[in-house]
Design a protein around this motif. Structure first.
Motif, PDB file in Angstrom:
ATOM      1  N   PRO A 129      -8.648  12.619  -4.860  1.00 26.63           N
ATOM      2  CA  PRO A 129      -8.476  13.432  -6.063  1.00 26.63           C
ATOM      3  C   PRO A 129      -7.282  12.979  -6.901  1.00 26.63           C
ATOM      4  CG  PRO A 129      -7.634  14.589  -4.146  1.00 26.63           C
ATOM      5  CD  PRO A 129      -8.280  13.347  -3.633  1.00 26.63           C
ATOM      6  N   PRO A 130      -7.253  13.360  -8.192  1.00 20.42           N
ATOM      7  CA  PRO A 130      -6.137  12.947  -9.046  1.00 20.42           C
ATOM      8  C   PRO A 130      -4.855  13.685  -8.678  1.00 20.42           C
ATOM      9  CG  PRO A 130      -7.608  14.420 -10.226  1.00 20.42           C
ATOM     10  CD  PRO A 130      -8.278  14.134  -8.903  1.00 20.42           C
ATOM     11  N   GLY A 131      -3.734  13.185  -9.220  1.00 21.80           N
ATOM     12  CA  GLY A 131      -2.442  13.825  -8.979  1.00 21.80           C
ATOM     13  C   GLY A 131      -1.688  13.295  -7.787  1.00 21.80           C
ATOM     14  N   ALA A 132      -2.211  12.273  -7.099  1.00 27.58           N
ATOM     15  CA  ALA A 132      -1.527  11.727  -5.926  1.00 27.58           C
ATOM     16  C   ALA A 132      -0.394  10.798  -6.356  1.00 27.58           C
ATOM     17  CB  ALA A 132      -2.515  10.968  -5.047  1.00 27.58           C
ATOM     18  N   GLU A 133       0.576  10.633  -5.493  1.00 26.46           N
ATOM     19  CA  GLU A 133       1.672   9.693  -5.734  1.00 26.46           C
ATOM     20  C   GLU A 133       1.164   8.276  -5.471  1.00 26.46           C
ATOM     21  OE1 GLU A 133       6.268   8.791  -4.237  1.00 26.46           O
ATOM     22  OE2 GLU A 133       4.873   9.909  -2.970  1.00 26.46           O
ATOM     23  N   VAL A 134       1.409   7.369  -6.399  1.00 27.89           N
ATOM     24  CA  VAL A 134       0.922   5.997  -6.306  1.00 27.89           C
ATOM     25  C   VAL A 134       2.116   5.063  -6.144  1.00 27.89           C
ATOM     26  CG1 VAL A 134      -0.354   4.159  -7.473  1.00 27.89           C
ATOM     27  CG2 VAL A 134      -1.093   6.535  -7.713  1.00 27.89           C
ATOM     28  N   LEU A 135       1.979   4.099  -5.233  1.00 22.29           N
ATOM     29  CA  LEU A 135       3.013   3.096  -4.996  1.00 22.29           C
ATOM     30  C   LEU A 135       2.378   1.718  -5.065  1.00 22.29           C
ATOM     31  CD1 LEU A 135       3.431   5.596  -2.677  1.00 22.29           C
ATOM     32  CD2 LEU A 135       5.624   4.419  -2.473  1.00 22.29           C
ATOM     33  N   GLY A 155      -0.696 -12.927  -7.472  1.00 22.11           N
ATOM     34  CA  GLY A 155      -0.484 -13.028  -6.034  1.00 22.11           C
ATOM     35  C   GLY A 155      -1.007 -11.806  -5.303  1.00 22.11           C
ATOM     36  N   GLU A 156      -0.586 -11.673  -4.044  1.00 24.77           N
ATOM     37  CA  GLU A 156      -1.045 -10.577  -3.188  1.00 24.77           C
ATOM     38  C   GLU A 156      -0.199  -9.327  -3.424  1.00 24.77           C
ATOM     39  OE1 GLU A 156      -3.701 -10.766  -1.322  1.00 24.77           O
ATOM     40  OE2 GLU A 156      -4.038 -12.881  -1.831  1.00 24.77           O
ATOM     41  N   HIS A 157      -0.868  -8.170  -3.504  1.00 22.73           N
ATOM     42  CA  HIS A 157      -0.181  -6.903  -3.725  1.00 22.73           C
ATOM     43  C   HIS A 157      -0.881  -5.802  -2.925  1.00 22.73           C
ATOM     44  CE1 HIS A 157       2.259  -8.498  -7.072  1.00 22.73           C
ATOM     45  NE2 HIS A 157       1.169  -9.170  -7.391  1.00 22.73           N
ATOM     46  N   THR A 158      -0.181  -4.687  -2.754  1.00 20.26           N
ATOM     47  CA  THR A 158      -0.710  -3.552  -2.014  1.00 20.26           C
ATOM     48  C   THR A 158      -0.492  -2.282  -2.823  1.00 20.26           C
ATOM     49  OG1 THR A 158      -0.214  -4.615   0.105  1.00 20.26           O
ATOM     50  CG2 THR A 158      -0.628  -2.233   0.131  1.00 20.26           C
ATOM     51  N   ALA A 159      -1.543  -1.497  -2.972  1.00 22.37           N
ATOM     52  CA  ALA A 159      -1.472  -0.211  -3.658  1.00 22.37           C
ATOM     53  C   ALA A 159      -1.680   0.906  -2.641  1.00 22.37           C
ATOM     54  CB  ALA A 159      -2.520  -0.131  -4.767  1.00 22.37           C
ATOM     55  N   LEU A 163      -0.869  12.090  -0.859  1.00 16.74           N
ATOM     56  CA  LEU A 163      -1.046  13.453  -1.344  1.00 16.74           C
ATOM     57  C   LEU A 163      -1.031  14.385  -0.151  1.00 16.74           C
ATOM     58  CD1 LEU A 163      -1.617  15.248  -3.839  1.00 16.74           C
ATOM     59  CD2 LEU A 163      -4.054  14.953  -3.355  1.00 16.74           C
ATOM     60  N   GLU A 164      -0.323  15.482  -0.291  1.00 12.60           N
ATOM     61  CA  GLU A 164      -0.205  16.429   0.812  1.00 12.60           C
ATOM     62  C   GLU A 164      -1.578  16.959   1.214  1.00 12.60           C
ATOM     63  OE1 GLU A 164       2.130  20.624   1.862  1.00 12.60           O
ATOM     64  OE2 GLU A 164       2.337  19.669  -0.106  1.00 12.60           O
ATOM     65  N   GLY A 165      -1.821  16.989   2.522  1.00 11.92           N
ATOM     66  CA  GLY A 165      -3.094  17.459   3.044  1.00 11.92           C
ATOM     67  C   GLY A 165      -4.178  16.404   3.072  1.00 11.92           C
ATOM     68  N   HIS A 166      -3.826  15.128   2.773  1.00  8.76           N
ATOM     69  CA  HIS A 166      -4.809  14.055   2.746  1.00  8.76           C
ATOM     70  C   HIS A 166      -4.266  12.839   3.493  1.00  8.76           C
ATOM     71  CE1 HIS A 166      -5.978  16.576  -0.654  1.00  8.76           C
ATOM     72  NE2 HIS A 166      -7.172  16.013  -0.613  1.00  8.76           N
ATOM     73  N   GLU A 167      -5.176  12.026   3.974  1.00  7.66           N
ATOM     74  CA  GLU A 167      -4.780  10.761   4.582  1.00  7.66           C
ATOM     75  C   GLU A 167      -4.330   9.779   3.499  1.00  7.66           C
ATOM     76  OE1 GLU A 167      -7.968   9.228   6.875  1.00  7.66           O
ATOM     77  OE2 GLU A 167      -7.992  10.881   8.320  1.00  7.66           O
ATOM     78  N   GLU A 168      -3.395   8.922   3.858  1.00  9.37           N
ATOM     79  CA  GLU A 168      -2.910   7.922   2.904  1.00  9.37           C
ATOM     80  C   GLU A 168      -3.996   6.888   2.631  1.00  9.37           C
ATOM     81  OE1 GLU A 168       1.314   5.973   2.677  1.00  9.37           O
ATOM     82  OE2 GLU A 168       0.064   4.712   3.945  1.00  9.37           O
ATOM     83  N   ALA A 169      -4.171   6.534   1.373  1.00 10.85           N
ATOM     84  CA  ALA A 169      -5.142   5.510   0.975  1.00 10.85           C
ATOM     85  C   ALA A 169      -4.401   4.216   0.662  1.00 10.85           C
ATOM     86  CB  ALA A 169      -5.940   5.961  -0.244  1.00 10.85           C
ATOM     87  N   VAL A 170      -4.909   3.100   1.177  1.00  8.82           N
ATOM     88  CA  VAL A 170      -4.274   1.795   1.002  1.00  8.82           C
ATOM     89  C   VAL A 170      -5.322   0.800   0.525  1.00  8.82           C
ATOM     90  CG1 VAL A 170      -2.931  -0.047   2.089  1.00  8.82           C
ATOM     91  CG2 VAL A 170      -2.659   2.316   2.868  1.00  8.82           C
ATOM     92  N   SER A 171      -4.934  -0.055  -0.431  1.00  5.04           N
ATOM     93  CA  SER A 171      -5.833  -1.096  -0.937  1.00  5.04           C
ATOM     94  C   SER A 171      -5.006  -2.344  -1.223  1.00  5.04           C
ATOM     95  CB  SER A 171      -6.558  -0.633  -2.207  1.00  5.04           C
ATOM     96  OG  SER A 171      -7.352  -1.680  -2.735  1.00  5.04           O
ATOM     97  N   SER A 172      -5.383  -3.463  -0.629  1.00  7.37           N
ATOM     98  CA  SER A 172      -4.735  -4.751  -0.900  1.00  7.37           C
ATOM     99  C   SER A 172      -5.617  -5.544  -1.861  1.00  7.37           C
ATOM    100  CB  SER A 172      -4.523  -5.539   0.397  1.00  7.37           C
ATOM    101  OG  SER A 172      -3.672  -4.839   1.285  1.00  7.37           O
ATOM    102  N   PHE A 173      -4.981  -6.249  -2.787  1.00 14.81           N
ATOM    103  CA  PHE A 173      -5.750  -7.003  -3.777  1.00 14.81           C
ATOM    104  C   PHE A 173      -4.975  -8.250  -4.175  1.00 14.81           C
ATOM    105  CE2 PHE A 173      -2.971  -4.087  -5.958  1.00 14.81           C
ATOM    106  CZ  PHE A 173      -2.492  -4.784  -7.053  1.00 14.81           C
ATOM    107  N   THR A 174      -5.705  -9.212  -4.696  1.00 16.34           N
ATOM    108  CA  THR A 174      -5.129 -10.459  -5.189  1.00 16.34           C
ATOM    109  C   THR A 174      -5.160 -10.441  -6.708  1.00 16.34           C
ATOM    110  OG1 THR A 174      -5.911 -11.656  -3.233  1.00 16.34           O
ATOM    111  CG2 THR A 174      -5.271 -12.970  -5.148  1.00 16.34           C
ATOM    112  N   ALA A 175      -3.997 -10.453  -7.329  1.00 20.51           N
ATOM    113  CA  ALA A 175      -3.889 -10.389  -8.788  1.00 20.51           C
ATOM    114  C   ALA A 175      -3.941 -11.797  -9.363  1.00 20.51           C
ATOM    115  CB  ALA A 175      -2.593  -9.700  -9.198  1.00 20.51           C
TER     116      ALA A 175
END
Length: 348
Positions: A129-135, A155-159, A163-175
């Motif tokens: 859902p929207p409103g999560a903290e993004v790093l 190069g390689e990056h990780t997003a 969000l409270e009450g949810h599992e952390e979502a992780v995505s690695s990508f090549t820019a």
């Protein structure tokens, strides 16, 4: 001059002086020194002073035009220093208020952002859902936005998204330089620790009529989820096509300029003695037109899918009796000078 000097000293030492006036005066002084350093060719010192001026302006009582002007001038200095990622970020920040900055600065910032964007990758990050903290690479993006626009080095990056009450979502990508990367981070809700015990149903009175069987419903949930996914995919594809068309448009302009510098008129490329560069120019122009048509067509299809999806949310009225605040969809059209699309936000 002596009167002005006494006045400044008194305002700085006066404990009851207006803090907003002091902050605005500090911003103006830093901006003046940054411009002087830039005019003298001391670009490193100018960039550092511009950064301090922008930080002071964000904490002072300043207008959008003043902050956008400082960000734009800072981005142009960073571009001259080869700091393409920082330049793209500040130039894009300036263009968020393109309607209130001066025309000469707007033209320079538009040109500078196009040059900087060719050297870095543009990343659009959304969360569900929207409103999560993004790093991005451990650096938090703030404040929370429906769509984060980030410029990163190739190069390689990780997003990550939290969000409270949810599992952390992780995505690695090549820019890749000059390309756009849409990323959607989906966070799964954590299970509740303890399920509530079901309450015993009250006994029905003897005279109560038998309950009517539940009416069958159309599977709108699947239609909503599929519509959102299809809309997101088509809008993302259309945006990529239009961006590619913009890059090819710049390539056509550069090839035409090269022909003119060589003494050849591009309008004469239809002749039999046309140089080989004319064939390359025609191929590039055809590719540009193709990507533009694909982009427009895909965005139109995305708009149709968005309308159908919105209708799926609006036609199911049975959920209004239970939890109306947690249902619904918001469709927001997004358009800039180089891209267009639709942003959907909702819970299903």
């Amino acid at each position: 001059m002596s009167v002005a000097g006494v006045g400044n000293a008194a305002s700085a030492d006066e404990p009851y002086a207006d803090p907003d006036a002091r902050a605005a005066s500090m911003t103006a002084g830093l901006l003046r020194r940054a411009r002087q350093a830039q005019a003298a060719g001391r670009l490193v010192a100018a960039a550092a002073t511009y950064e301090r001026a922008l930080e002071a302006a964000e904490g002072a009582w300043t207008t959008d035009a003043e902050r956008a002007t400082i960000a734009g001038e800072l981005g142009l200095v960073e571009l001259a220093l080869g700091r393409h990622r920082d330049a793209a970020s500040h130039l894009a920040q300036c263009l968020q208020h393109r309607g209130v900055i001066s025309g000469w600065l707007r033209g320079r910032v538009d040109d500078g952002l196009q040059r900087a964007a060719k050297r870095v990758a543009t990343v659009y990050v959304t969360t569900n859902p929207p409103g999560a903290e993004v790093l991005i690479d451990g650096q938090a993006l703030s404040p929370p936005e429906p769509v984060h626009e980030v410029f990163v080095e190739p190069g390689e990056h990780t997003a990550r998204a939290r969000l409270e009450g949810h599992e952390e979502a992780v995505s690695s990508f090549t820019a890749e330089a000059g390309l756009t990367h849409p990323i959607v981070l989906k966070l799964r809700r954590l299970p509740e620790r303890a399920a509530r015990a079901p309450e015993p149903a009250p006994a029905a009175p003897l005279s109560a009529a038998p309950a009517a069987p539940p009416a069958s419903t159309f599977p709108l949930a699947e239609l909503r989820i599929g519509g959102v996914a299809l809309t997101t995919a088509t809008v993302a594809a259309g945006t990529v096509f239009l961006l590619r068309s913009g890059v090819l448009r710049d390539d056509v302009a550069e090839r035409e300029a090269a022909l003119r510098r060589g003494g050849w008129d591009p309008s004469a490329c239809g002749g039999a003695d046309a140089p080989p560069a004319c064939a390359e120019l025609r191929d590039t122009a055809d590719s540009r037109d193709l990507f533009r048509e694909l982009g427009v067509g895909t965005l139109v299809a995305g708009g149709v899918f968005a309308a159908v999806t919105a209708a799926a949310f609006l036609t199911d009225l049975s959920y209004l009796a239970s939890e109306p605040a947690r249902q619904g969809v918001r469709v927001v059209p997004v358009m800039t000078a180089e891209r267009a699309g639709v942003f959907l936000q909702g819970t299903w």
